[in-house]
Write a protein that holds these residues in place. Structure first.
Motif, PDB file in Angstrom:
ATOM      1  N   VAL A 137     -32.176  50.779 -29.560  1.00 53.14           N
ATOM      2  CA  VAL A 137     -33.584  51.085 -29.288  1.00 53.14           C
ATOM      3  C   VAL A 137     -33.729  52.195 -28.254  1.00 53.14           C
ATOM      4  CG1 VAL A 137     -35.765  50.100 -28.446  1.00 53.14           C
ATOM      5  CG2 VAL A 137     -34.201  48.708 -29.812  1.00 53.14           C
ATOM      6  N   LEU A 138     -33.073  52.001 -27.116  1.00 53.32           N
ATOM      7  CA  LEU A 138     -33.236  52.997 -26.055  1.00 53.32           C
ATOM      8  C   LEU A 138     -32.467  54.270 -26.343  1.00 53.32           C
ATOM      9  CD1 LEU A 138     -33.490  50.996 -22.743  1.00 53.32           C
ATOM     10  CD2 LEU A 138     -35.257  52.034 -24.145  1.00 53.32           C
ATOM     11  N   GLY A 139     -31.355  54.127 -27.054  1.00 54.54           N
ATOM     12  CA  GLY A 139     -30.597  55.322 -27.444  1.00 54.54           C
ATOM     13  C   GLY A 139     -31.471  56.247 -28.276  1.00 54.54           C
ATOM     14  N   ALA A 140     -32.190  55.660 -29.228  1.00 53.83           N
ATOM     15  CA  ALA A 140     -33.076  56.455 -30.093  1.00 53.83           C
ATOM     16  C   ALA A 140     -34.189  57.088 -29.254  1.00 53.83           C
ATOM     17  CB  ALA A 140     -33.668  55.574 -31.183  1.00 53.83           C
ATOM     18  N   TYR A 141     -34.767  56.291 -28.400  1.00 56.67           N
ATOM     19  CA  TYR A 141     -35.837  56.814 -27.545  1.00 56.67           C
ATOM     20  C   TYR A 141     -35.316  57.971 -26.692  1.00 56.67           C
ATOM     21  CZ  TYR A 141     -38.801  57.267 -23.476  1.00 56.67           C
ATOM     22  OH  TYR A 141     -39.562  57.793 -22.476  1.00 56.67           O
ATOM     23  N   ARG A 142     -34.077  57.803 -26.189  1.00 54.88           N
ATOM     24  CA  ARG A 142     -33.521  58.857 -25.317  1.00 54.88           C
ATOM     25  C   ARG A 142     -33.265  60.162 -26.071  1.00 54.88           C
ATOM     26  NH1 ARG A 142     -30.265  54.678 -22.869  1.00 54.88           N
ATOM     27  NH2 ARG A 142     -31.462  53.985 -21.070  1.00 54.88           N
ATOM     28  N   VAL A 143     -32.995  60.068 -27.353  1.00 54.09           N
ATOM     29  CA  VAL A 143     -32.831  61.297 -28.135  1.00 54.09           C
ATOM     30  C   VAL A 143     -34.158  62.072 -28.116  1.00 54.09           C
ATOM     31  CG1 VAL A 143     -32.445  62.250 -30.450  1.00 54.09           C
ATOM     32  CG2 VAL A 143     -31.006  60.373 -29.623  1.00 54.09           C
ATOM     33  N   LEU A 144     -35.250  61.363 -28.323  1.00 58.62           N
ATOM     34  CA  LEU A 144     -36.554  62.025 -28.276  1.00 58.62           C
ATOM     35  C   LEU A 144     -36.848  62.543 -26.871  1.00 58.62           C
ATOM     36  CD1 LEU A 144     -39.113  60.004 -30.435  1.00 58.62           C
ATOM     37  CD2 LEU A 144     -37.495  61.767 -31.087  1.00 58.62           C
ATOM     38  N   GLN A 145     -36.547  61.690 -25.900  1.00 59.86           N
ATOM     39  CA  GLN A 145     -36.843  62.051 -24.508  1.00 59.86           C
ATOM     40  C   GLN A 145     -36.068  63.302 -24.094  1.00 59.86           C
ATOM     41  OE1 GLN A 145     -34.893  59.977 -21.604  1.00 59.86           O
ATOM     42  NE2 GLN A 145     -36.586  59.854 -20.121  1.00 59.86           N
ATOM     43  N   ALA A 146     -34.809  63.403 -24.566  1.00 58.33           N
ATOM     44  CA  ALA A 146     -33.989  64.571 -24.190  1.00 58.33           C
ATOM     45  C   ALA A 146     -34.650  65.855 -24.688  1.00 58.33           C
ATOM     46  CB  ALA A 146     -32.588  64.432 -24.774  1.00 58.33           C
ATOM     47  N   ALA A 147     -35.182  65.798 -25.913  1.00 59.36           N
ATOM     48  CA  ALA A 147     -35.866  66.987 -26.451  1.00 59.36           C
ATOM     49  C   ALA A 147     -37.156  67.237 -25.685  1.00 59.36           C
ATOM     50  CB  ALA A 147     -36.164  66.791 -27.932  1.00 59.36           C
ATOM     51  N   TYR A 148     -37.889  66.169 -25.447  1.00 60.97           N
ATOM     52  CA  TYR A 148     -39.197  66.301 -24.792  1.00 60.97           C
ATOM     53  C   TYR A 148     -39.066  66.839 -23.369  1.00 60.97           C
ATOM     54  CZ  TYR A 148     -43.805  65.284 -23.016  1.00 60.97           C
ATOM     55  OH  TYR A 148     -45.039  65.424 -22.444  1.00 60.97           O
ATOM     56  N   GLU A 149     -37.991  66.456 -22.706  1.00 65.31           N
ATOM     57  CA  GLU A 149     -37.846  66.887 -21.305  1.00 65.31           C
ATOM     58  C   GLU A 149     -37.218  68.273 -21.153  1.00 65.31           C
ATOM     59  OE1 GLU A 149     -36.051  63.814 -19.005  1.00 65.31           O
ATOM     60  OE2 GLU A 149     -37.972  62.766 -18.829  1.00 65.31           O
ATOM     61  N   THR A 150     -36.793  68.853 -22.267  1.00 67.05           N
ATOM     62  CA  THR A 150     -36.215  70.196 -22.177  1.00 67.05           C
ATOM     63  C   THR A 150     -37.313  71.209 -21.818  1.00 67.05           C
ATOM     64  OG1 THR A 150     -34.690  69.568 -23.926  1.00 67.05           O
ATOM     65  CG2 THR A 150     -34.862  71.924 -23.441  1.00 67.05           C
ATOM     66  N   ASP A 151     -36.994  72.064 -20.892  1.00 63.74           N
ATOM     67  CA  ASP A 151     -37.933  73.131 -20.522  1.00 63.74           C
ATOM     68  C   ASP A 151     -37.831  74.242 -21.578  1.00 63.74           C
ATOM     69  OD1 ASP A 151     -39.422  75.140 -19.424  1.00 63.74           O
ATOM     70  OD2 ASP A 151     -38.361  75.188 -17.495  1.00 63.74           O
ATOM     71  N   VAL A 152     -38.833  74.302 -22.453  1.00 60.66           N
ATOM     72  CA  VAL A 152     -38.749  75.276 -23.555  1.00 60.66           C
ATOM     73  C   VAL A 152     -39.407  76.617 -23.203  1.00 60.66           C
ATOM     74  CG1 VAL A 152     -38.518  73.601 -25.435  1.00 60.66           C
ATOM     75  CG2 VAL A 152     -40.800  74.302 -24.697  1.00 60.66           C
ATOM     76  N   ARG A 153     -39.845  76.761 -21.963  1.00 59.03           N
ATOM     77  CA  ARG A 153     -40.494  78.029 -21.594  1.00 59.03           C
ATOM     78  C   ARG A 153     -39.599  79.248 -21.827  1.00 59.03           C
ATOM     79  NH1 ARG A 153     -43.009  76.239 -15.933  1.00 59.03           N
ATOM     80  NH2 ARG A 153     -40.961  75.237 -15.898  1.00 59.03           N
ATOM     81  N   PRO A 154     -38.291  79.150 -21.471  1.00 58.06           N
ATOM     82  CA  PRO A 154     -37.436  80.323 -21.735  1.00 58.06           C
ATOM     83  C   PRO A 154     -37.301  80.633 -23.235  1.00 58.06           C
ATOM     84  CG  PRO A 154     -36.304  78.705 -20.342  1.00 58.06           C
ATOM     85  CD  PRO A 154     -37.580  78.083 -20.755  1.00 58.06           C
ATOM     86  N   LEU A 155     -37.319  79.571 -24.037  1.00 57.49           N
ATOM     87  CA  LEU A 155     -37.218  79.752 -25.487  1.00 57.49           C
ATOM     88  C   LEU A 155     -38.474  80.461 -26.016  1.00 57.49           C
ATOM     89  CD1 LEU A 155     -35.621  79.001 -28.064  1.00 57.49           C
ATOM     90  CD2 LEU A 155     -36.765  76.782 -28.037  1.00 57.49           C
ATOM     91  N   LEU A 156     -39.637  79.986 -25.586  1.00 57.73           N
ATOM     92  CA  LEU A 156     -40.886  80.602 -26.033  1.00 57.73           C
ATOM     93  C   LEU A 156     -41.027  82.020 -25.473  1.00 57.73           C
ATOM     94  CD1 LEU A 156     -43.228  77.487 -25.753  1.00 57.73           C
ATOM     95  CD2 LEU A 156     -42.373  78.560 -27.841  1.00 57.73           C
ATOM     96  N   ALA A 157     -40.535  82.206 -24.255  1.00 60.92           N
ATOM     97  CA  ALA A 157     -40.573  83.557 -23.660  1.00 60.92           C
ATOM     98  C   ALA A 157     -39.726  84.506 -24.505  1.00 60.92           C
ATOM     99  CB  ALA A 157     -40.065  83.513 -22.226  1.00 60.92           C
ATOM    100  N   GLU A 158     -38.572  84.034 -24.931  1.00 59.56           N
ATOM    101  CA  GLU A 158     -37.684  84.856 -25.763  1.00 59.56           C
ATOM    102  C   GLU A 158     -38.385  85.246 -27.075  1.00 59.56           C
ATOM    103  OE1 GLU A 158     -34.792  86.210 -25.311  1.00 59.56           O
ATOM    104  OE2 GLU A 158     -34.237  86.745 -27.374  1.00 59.56           O
ATOM    105  N   VAL A 159     -39.051  84.260 -27.692  1.00 54.16           N
ATOM    106  CA  VAL A 159     -39.779  84.534 -28.941  1.00 54.16           C
ATOM    107  C   VAL A 159     -40.838  85.612 -28.696  1.00 54.16           C
ATOM    108  CG1 VAL A 159     -41.361  83.547 -30.664  1.00 54.16           C
ATOM    109  CG2 VAL A 159     -39.364  82.239 -29.912  1.00 54.16           C
ATOM    110  N   ARG A 160     -41.550  85.491 -27.601  1.00 57.21           N
ATOM    111  CA  ARG A 160     -42.618  86.464 -27.295  1.00 57.21           C
ATOM    112  C   ARG A 160     -42.053  87.849 -27.020  1.00 57.21           C
ATOM    113  NH1 ARG A 160     -44.800  81.834 -23.888  1.00 57.21           N
ATOM    114  NH2 ARG A 160     -45.838  80.660 -25.529  1.00 57.21           N
ATOM    115  N   VAL A 161     -40.998  87.890 -26.229  1.00 64.66           N
ATOM    116  CA  VAL A 161     -40.407  89.187 -25.899  1.00 64.66           C
ATOM    117  C   VAL A 161     -39.923  89.879 -27.179  1.00 64.66           C
ATOM    118  CG1 VAL A 161     -38.458  90.286 -24.727  1.00 64.66           C
ATOM    119  CG2 VAL A 161     -39.865  88.601 -23.513  1.00 64.66           C
ATOM    120  N   ARG A 162     -39.332  89.116 -28.077  1.00 61.78           N
ATOM    121  CA  ARG A 162     -38.869  89.715 -29.342  1.00 61.78           C
ATOM    122  C   ARG A 162     -40.034  90.267 -30.153  1.00 61.78           C
ATOM    123  NH1 ARG A 162     -34.070  86.121 -32.083  1.00 61.78           N
ATOM    124  NH2 ARG A 162     -32.875  85.722 -30.189  1.00 61.78           N
TER     125      ARG A 162
END
Ligand code: RM4
Ligand code: MN
Ligand code: MN
Length: 407
Positions: A346-371
């Motif tokens: 149960v918690l393992g599955a939740y943690r998979v989602l949490q790991a994605a959710y807690e990732t700071d995606v600002r650099p990823l979105l910044a990269e998309v914008r810069v491109r």
């Protein structure tokens, strides 16, 4: 920033995902903004005129073009008729194109004519029903003439008191009206059926929930689908699960994104419950992974009414929140998730989602914008453009005093 981006790349590679794939998904993800989000609007108590708020469709489009120019992912604008009615649709279409925009979903207004006191498509009077049907048919024509393939229907119909009208009879009338509308829908066009559990009707609403909209869509035919407005559910409703069910039934037509604390608050999408937004996208991307065709033809639209906040900035902020939730959901490790789910972790599955959710995606979105040749910070880019100050000088203050435009 650069090392954060590298971190995301490495984590994704460990999951067997190439970051370029994720970037490609973000690059093709687009969000439609609503014309009515750029004009003055407020609550039923007061509309505070915003300096420089758009006063007509051309100005709304000009504002929407600003959102597109800093985000790069909002190329279409939804219309509301008659708020956006014009004499010459070809001229407006050309004007939109000149701004780098296309006209999107056409939303008929079935709640502001005096005739609609007791409803529109479900009204007991055949004359009123015919008037409402004729209005939707004219919206189909508009959509056709501007090359839009979506007509998006929201119904205020309902009753305020028990016994006021026969609930089954209302349902029959509604279905009849919808059938008349559907019969006029071109093959290439989709009819999206929105629902909302209450307001303006307070005892019963004719399309109160996703199940009712789905039943109507199924009775109508293939081109009728359900529209989920994230602000239209009772407290605590699991919208992600509704999304999962609609995807499974192949009837998820689109979204009206906005956020809410209490009722249909129409606040900046993702401002209060960004995790819910993430969970919604997780369902969509999960379905996409399994080859669900519906997941790839969803109309992502914003439906907001800005009361005290600067309208263009509020729209940009909403877009950024939606994009962020989408990007985070793209990071979910589906293999690990399934493994955890199938071993009862149960918690393992939740943690998979949490790991994605807690990732700071600002650099990823910044990269998309810069491109894309954009500023990595769209709000800063808009603020420094001077556009808000310019329109505040050029456009005189609107005179609206209460309720929605036209009220
Ligand atoms: C409704 C609904 C509709 C929108 C109107 C203005 O609550 O969300 O989609 O067109 O508001
Ligand atoms: Mn809506
Ligand atoms: Mn609403």
């Amino acid at each position: 920033m650069a090392e954060h981006f590298e971190q995301i790349r490495v984590t994704l590679a460990q999951q067997g995902t190439d970051i370029e794939q994720v970037i490609a998904h973000i690059q093709t993800f687009s969000i439609e903004t609503p014309s009515w989000g750029y004009g003055n609007s407020g609550t039923r108590f007061k509309v505070f005129p915003w300096p420089g708020a758009a006063r007509d469709l051309r100005e709304k489009l000009a504002d929407a073009a600003q959102v597109q120019s800093v985000t790069g992912c909002c190329p279409t604008v939804a219309l509301h008729i008659p708020w956006d009615q014009v004499d010459d649709w070809q001229e407006i279409k050309t004007y939109a194109e000149h701004l780098g925009l296309r006209l999107g979903a056409v939303n008929p207004n079935l709640f502001q004519d005096h005739a609609y006191r007791f409803g529109s498509l479900s009204h007991f009077d055949k004359g009123v029903r015919s008037q409402a049907i004729a209005h939707v048919l004219s919206c189909i024509e508009i959509a056709h003439s501007i090359d839009s393939n979506v007509v998006s229907l929201w119904l205020a119909d309902g009753t305020n008191y028990p016994g006021q009208d026969d609930l089954r009879h209302r349902r029959h009338r509604l279905l009849d009206s919808l059938q008349a509308i559907y019969a006029a829908l071109p093959d290439t066009m989709r009819l999206l059926i929105e629902y909302k559990f209450f307001e303006p009707a307070f005892y019963s609403t004719d399309l109160p929930d996703w199940g009712t909209s789905l039943l109507m869509a199924q009775k109508l035919g293939r081109n009728a689908e359900v529209l989920v407005d994230t602000g239209h559910h009772p407290q605590g409703t699991n919208i992600a699960q509704i999304v999962a069910q609609l995807l499974d039934e192949d009837r998820l037509g689109g979204f009206h994104f906005n956020d809410r604390k209490y009722a249909d608050d129409d606040l900046i999408a993702g401002s209060l419950n960004p995790f819910e937004l993430f969970c919604i996208f997780n369902e969509i991307i999960g379905a996409q992974h399994e080859g669900n065709a519906n997941a790839s033809r969803i109309a992502y639209m914003i439906d907001q009414s800005h009361n005290i906040e600067p309208k263009i900035e509020a729209m940009i902020q909403s877009v950024l929140h939606i994009q962020t939730a989408y990007a985070k959901a793209l990071l979910v490790d589906h293999v690990a998730l399934q493994q955890a789910q199938e071993s009862g972790d149960v918690l393992g599955a939740y943690r998979v989602l949490q790991a994605a959710y807690e990732t700071d995606v600002r650099p990823l979105l910044a990269e998309v914008r810069v491109r894309q040749g954009l500023d990595p910070d769209p709000i800063a880019a808009f603020r420094s453009s001077g556009y808000a100050e310019q329109v505040a000088r050029e456009r005189t203050l609107g005179e609206s005093v209460s309720g929605y435009p036209g009220a």
